[in-house]
Design a protein around this motif. Structure first.
Motif, PDB file in Angstrom:
ATOM      1  N   PRO A  52       0.799  -1.227   0.000  1.00  0.00           N
ATOM      2  CA  PRO A  52       0.000   0.000   0.000  1.00  0.00           C
ATOM      3  C   PRO A  52       0.838   1.288   0.000  1.00  0.00           C
ATOM      4  O   PRO A  52       0.290   2.388  -0.107  1.00  0.00           O
ATOM      5  CB  PRO A  52      -0.803  -0.107   1.306  1.00  0.00           C
ATOM      6  CG  PRO A  52       0.102  -0.875   2.211  1.00  0.00           C
ATOM      7  CD  PRO A  52       0.818  -1.866   1.335  1.00  0.00           C
ATOM      8  N   VAL A  53       2.151   1.153   0.146  1.00  0.00           N
ATOM      9  CA  VAL A  53       3.021   2.329   0.263  1.00  0.00           C
ATOM     10  C   VAL A  53       3.506   2.775  -1.115  1.00  0.00           C
ATOM     11  O   VAL A  53       4.158   2.009  -1.836  1.00  0.00           O
ATOM     12  CB  VAL A  53       4.232   2.037   1.166  1.00  0.00           C
ATOM     13  CG1 VAL A  53       5.126   3.265   1.277  1.00  0.00           C
ATOM     14  CG2 VAL A  53       3.770   1.589   2.548  1.00  0.00           C
ATOM     15  N   THR A  54       3.209   3.995  -1.492  1.00  0.00           N
ATOM     16  CA  THR A  54       3.652   4.552  -2.770  1.00  0.00           C
ATOM     17  C   THR A  54       4.934   5.349  -2.552  1.00  0.00           C
ATOM     18  O   THR A  54       4.993   6.225  -1.679  1.00  0.00           O
ATOM     19  CB  THR A  54       2.565   5.467  -3.377  1.00  0.00           C
ATOM     20  OG1 THR A  54       1.418   4.661  -3.691  1.00  0.00           O
ATOM     21  CG2 THR A  54       3.057   6.139  -4.647  1.00  0.00           C
ATOM     22  N   ILE A  55       5.957   5.053  -3.345  1.00  0.00           N
ATOM     23  CA  ILE A  55       7.252   5.720  -3.230  1.00  0.00           C
ATOM     24  C   ILE A  55       7.461   6.714  -4.374  1.00  0.00           C
ATOM     25  O   ILE A  55       7.945   7.825  -4.166  1.00  0.00           O
ATOM     26  CB  ILE A  55       8.406   4.695  -3.234  1.00  0.00           C
ATOM     27  CG1 ILE A  55       8.195   3.643  -2.132  1.00  0.00           C
ATOM     28  CG2 ILE A  55       9.752   5.392  -3.078  1.00  0.00           C
ATOM     29  CD1 ILE A  55       8.227   4.196  -0.726  1.00  0.00           C
ATOM     30  N   LEU A  56       7.108   6.290  -5.588  1.00  0.00           N
ATOM     31  CA  LEU A  56       7.321   7.122  -6.775  1.00  0.00           C
ATOM     32  C   LEU A  56       6.001   7.655  -7.295  1.00  0.00           C
ATOM     33  O   LEU A  56       5.000   6.936  -7.318  1.00  0.00           O
ATOM     34  CB  LEU A  56       7.999   6.299  -7.884  1.00  0.00           C
ATOM     35  CG  LEU A  56       9.287   5.558  -7.526  1.00  0.00           C
ATOM     36  CD1 LEU A  56       9.744   4.721  -8.711  1.00  0.00           C
ATOM     37  CD2 LEU A  56      10.382   6.546  -7.114  1.00  0.00           C
ATOM     38  N   ARG A  57       6.025   8.897  -7.758  1.00  0.00           N
ATOM     39  CA  ARG A  57       4.839   9.496  -8.366  1.00  0.00           C
ATOM     40  C   ARG A  57       5.238  10.297  -9.602  1.00  0.00           C
ATOM     41  O   ARG A  57       6.212  11.057  -9.570  1.00  0.00           O
ATOM     42  CB  ARG A  57       4.121  10.422  -7.376  1.00  0.00           C
ATOM     43  CG  ARG A  57       3.511   9.706  -6.180  1.00  0.00           C
ATOM     44  CD  ARG A  57       2.726  10.678  -5.308  1.00  0.00           C
ATOM     45  NE  ARG A  57       2.202  10.035  -4.107  1.00  0.00           N
ATOM     46  CZ  ARG A  57       1.081   9.340  -4.063  1.00  0.00           C
ATOM     47  NH1 ARG A  57       0.358   9.198  -5.171  1.00  0.00           N
ATOM     48  NH2 ARG A  57       0.662   8.787  -2.939  1.00  0.00           N
ATOM     49  N   ASP A  58       4.485  10.106 -10.665  1.00  0.00           N
ATOM     50  CA  ASP A  58       4.669  10.899 -11.893  1.00  0.00           C
ATOM     51  C   ASP A  58       6.129  10.902 -12.343  1.00  0.00           C
ATOM     52  O   ASP A  58       6.730  11.954 -12.570  1.00  0.00           O
ATOM     53  CB  ASP A  58       4.176  12.332 -11.684  1.00  0.00           C
ATOM     54  CG  ASP A  58       2.704  12.373 -11.289  1.00  0.00           C
ATOM     55  OD1 ASP A  58       1.927  11.553 -11.816  1.00  0.00           O
ATOM     56  OD2 ASP A  58       2.340  13.204 -10.443  1.00  0.00           O
ATOM     57  N   LEU A  59       6.681   9.704 -12.451  1.00  0.00           N
ATOM     58  CA  LEU A  59       8.078   9.545 -12.849  1.00  0.00           C
ATOM     59  C   LEU A  59       8.137   9.238 -14.339  1.00  0.00           C
ATOM     60  O   LEU A  59       7.607   8.224 -14.798  1.00  0.00           O
ATOM     61  CB  LEU A  59       8.708   8.397 -12.053  1.00  0.00           C
ATOM     62  CG  LEU A  59      10.213   8.179 -12.237  1.00  0.00           C
ATOM     63  CD1 LEU A  59      10.990   9.329 -11.599  1.00  0.00           C
ATOM     64  CD2 LEU A  59      10.637   6.859 -11.620  1.00  0.00           C
ATOM     65  N   ALA A  60       8.783  10.119 -15.097  1.00  0.00           N
ATOM     66  CA  ALA A  60       8.861   9.933 -16.551  1.00  0.00           C
ATOM     67  C   ALA A  60      10.261  10.272 -17.045  1.00  0.00           C
ATOM     68  O   ALA A  60      10.798  11.335 -16.728  1.00  0.00           O
ATOM     69  CB  ALA A  60       7.825  10.806 -17.257  1.00  0.00           C
ATOM     70  N   PHE A  61      10.854   9.340 -17.795  1.00  0.00           N
ATOM     71  CA  PHE A  61      12.151   9.586 -18.414  1.00  0.00           C
ATOM     72  C   PHE A  61      12.401   8.525 -19.477  1.00  0.00           C
ATOM     73  O   PHE A  61      11.675   7.528 -19.568  1.00  0.00           O
ATOM     74  CB  PHE A  61      13.283   9.587 -17.377  1.00  0.00           C
ATOM     75  CG  PHE A  61      13.476   8.293 -16.641  1.00  0.00           C
ATOM     76  CD1 PHE A  61      14.260   7.273 -17.165  1.00  0.00           C
ATOM     77  CD2 PHE A  61      12.874   8.087 -15.406  1.00  0.00           C
ATOM     78  CE1 PHE A  61      14.437   6.083 -16.487  1.00  0.00           C
ATOM     79  CE2 PHE A  61      13.048   6.907 -14.716  1.00  0.00           C
ATOM     80  CZ  PHE A  61      13.832   5.903 -15.249  1.00  0.00           C
ATOM     81  N   GLU A  62      13.444   8.744 -20.266  1.00  0.00           N
ATOM     82  CA  GLU A  62      13.819   7.801 -21.314  1.00  0.00           C
ATOM     83  C   GLU A  62      15.316   7.522 -21.234  1.00  0.00           C
ATOM     84  O   GLU A  62      16.092   8.363 -20.767  1.00  0.00           O
ATOM     85  CB  GLU A  62      13.481   8.360 -22.704  1.00  0.00           C
ATOM     86  CG  GLU A  62      12.001   8.568 -22.953  1.00  0.00           C
ATOM     87  CD  GLU A  62      11.726   9.066 -24.361  1.00  0.00           C
ATOM     88  OE1 GLU A  62      12.702   9.350 -25.097  1.00  0.00           O
ATOM     89  OE2 GLU A  62      10.550   9.173 -24.729  1.00  0.00           O
ATOM     90  N   VAL A  63      15.701   6.337 -21.700  1.00  0.00           N
ATOM     91  CA  VAL A  63      17.106   5.993 -21.888  1.00  0.00           C
ATOM     92  C   VAL A  63      17.280   5.681 -23.365  1.00  0.00           C
ATOM     93  O   VAL A  63      16.583   4.815 -23.906  1.00  0.00           O
ATOM     94  CB  VAL A  63      17.534   4.772 -21.037  1.00  0.00           C
ATOM     95  CG1 VAL A  63      19.008   4.453 -21.290  1.00  0.00           C
ATOM     96  CG2 VAL A  63      17.288   5.039 -19.556  1.00  0.00           C
ATOM     97  N   GLY A  64      18.186   6.389 -24.003  1.00  0.00           N
ATOM     98  CA  GLY A  64      18.397   6.185 -25.425  1.00  0.00           C
ATOM     99  C   GLY A  64      19.055   4.853 -25.721  1.00  0.00           C
ATOM    100  O   GLY A  64      19.698   4.245 -24.851  1.00  0.00           O
ATOM    101  N   ASP A  65      18.879   4.372 -26.930  1.00  0.00           N
ATOM    102  CA  ASP A  65      19.534   3.135 -27.352  1.00  0.00           C
ATOM    103  C   ASP A  65      21.039   3.340 -27.251  1.00  0.00           C
ATOM    104  O   ASP A  65      21.591   4.256 -27.871  1.00  0.00           O
ATOM    105  CB  ASP A  65      19.126   2.822 -28.800  1.00  0.00           C
ATOM    106  CG  ASP A  65      19.465   1.399 -29.187  1.00  0.00           C
ATOM    107  OD1 ASP A  65      19.741   0.581 -28.285  1.00  0.00           O
ATOM    108  OD2 ASP A  65      19.456   1.098 -30.390  1.00  0.00           O
ATOM    109  N   ALA A  66      21.698   2.532 -26.445  1.00  0.00           N
ATOM    110  CA  ALA A  66      23.135   2.665 -26.145  1.00  0.00           C
ATOM    111  C   ALA A  66      23.433   3.932 -25.353  1.00  0.00           C
ATOM    112  O   ALA A  66      24.584   4.339 -25.238  1.00  0.00           O
ATOM    113  CB  ALA A  66      23.977   2.624 -27.412  1.00  0.00           C
ATOM    114  N   GLY A  67      22.401   4.544 -24.754  1.00  0.00           N
ATOM    115  CA  GLY A  67      22.601   5.758 -23.970  1.00  0.00           C
ATOM    116  C   GLY A  67      22.983   5.456 -22.534  1.00  0.00           C
ATOM    117  O   GLY A  67      22.902   4.321 -22.063  1.00  0.00           O
TER     118      GLY A  67
END
Length: 235
Positions: A15-30
């Motif tokens: 029931p415990v939320t740690i992350l909220r509205d987390l958005a990111f990308e990792v590029g190919d070979a990035g």
């Protein structure tokens, strides 16, 4: 092109939320580095990607939605995770640890790959028949990284790889990570307290505070950000 796209509205444990509205990308070979204080949600971010947390939202890897997949299925898809504390199998030998990392590959292929890693890291080769518990901290971290690469992953997640290591060993470790990323074209997502070294091998970076992204940009952007410099670079 992105190998990993994270758009998580909530993630946590039970029931415990740690992350909220987390958005990111990792590029190919990035190479992306995540900075943040203890308890900010950095480890939970990696565990969320690896399928170990209750997750709402979307995680896409290699164009596929892997949200809700079991950890073993995510690993087989091409994501390797080096947990905080290295996570080697203490009772297994160095070579057995490597072979465990290549469990999804044919036996002969895995054995040949283990030989290549032992050739690359002579310190591990000298101890290949010894239990991993007998290795130094730096040697265990090398073993954990080599074991992760045994599966030929497209993305490697590394959680505090410098934890507990002497400065000289830490510098050598990050030089090794930089070499591996360049040689193999493997994407890396690194959670790290040593911001100076981490930003040195990163292309992009972000800061997480209380489960949310508060700063993002290129590694150079974060090095030049006064708040980041004071909080994480000590300057």
């Amino acid at each position: 092109m992105s190998v990993l796209t994270v758009d998580v509205t909530a993630s946590g444990y039970g029931p415990v939320t740690i992350l909220r509205d987390l958005a990111f990308e990792v590029g190919d070979a990035g190479r992306l580095v995540i900075l943040g204080a203890n308890g900010a949600g950095k480890t939970t971010t990696l565990r969320t990607i690896s399928g170990m947390c209750r997750t709402e939202g979307s995680i896409r890897f290699g164009g596929r939605d892997i949200t809700g997949w079991a950890p073993h299925r995510i690993a087989a898809a091409g994501i390797a995770h080096v947990p905080q504390g290295r996570g080697t199998f203490a009772e297994l030998t160095v070579r057995e640890n490597l072979l465990a990392g290549g469990i999804t590959r044919p036996r002969r292929e895995a054995a040949a790959e283990a030989d290549r890693w032992l050739e690359r890291f002579p310190r591990l080769a000298e101890r290949s028949a010894r239990p991993a518990s007998g290795l130094s901290g730096g040697e265990q971290q090398l073993l954990a990284i080599a074991r992760a690469f045994m599966s030929a992953p497209r993305l490697v997640l590394l959680d505090e790889p410098s934890l507990g290591l002497a400065p000289k060993i830490t510098a050598e470790l990050f030089a090794t990570l930089d070499d591996l990323a360049r040689e193999r074209g493997t994407a890396m997502l690194v959670v790290e307290q040593n911001a100076q070294l981490a930003l040195g091998i990163a292309e992009t970076a972000l800061v997480i505070e209380s489960g949310r992204v508060t700063v993002r940009g290129t590694a150079a952007d974060l090095r030049d950000n006064d708040d980041v410099r004071r909080a994480y670079l000590g300057v």
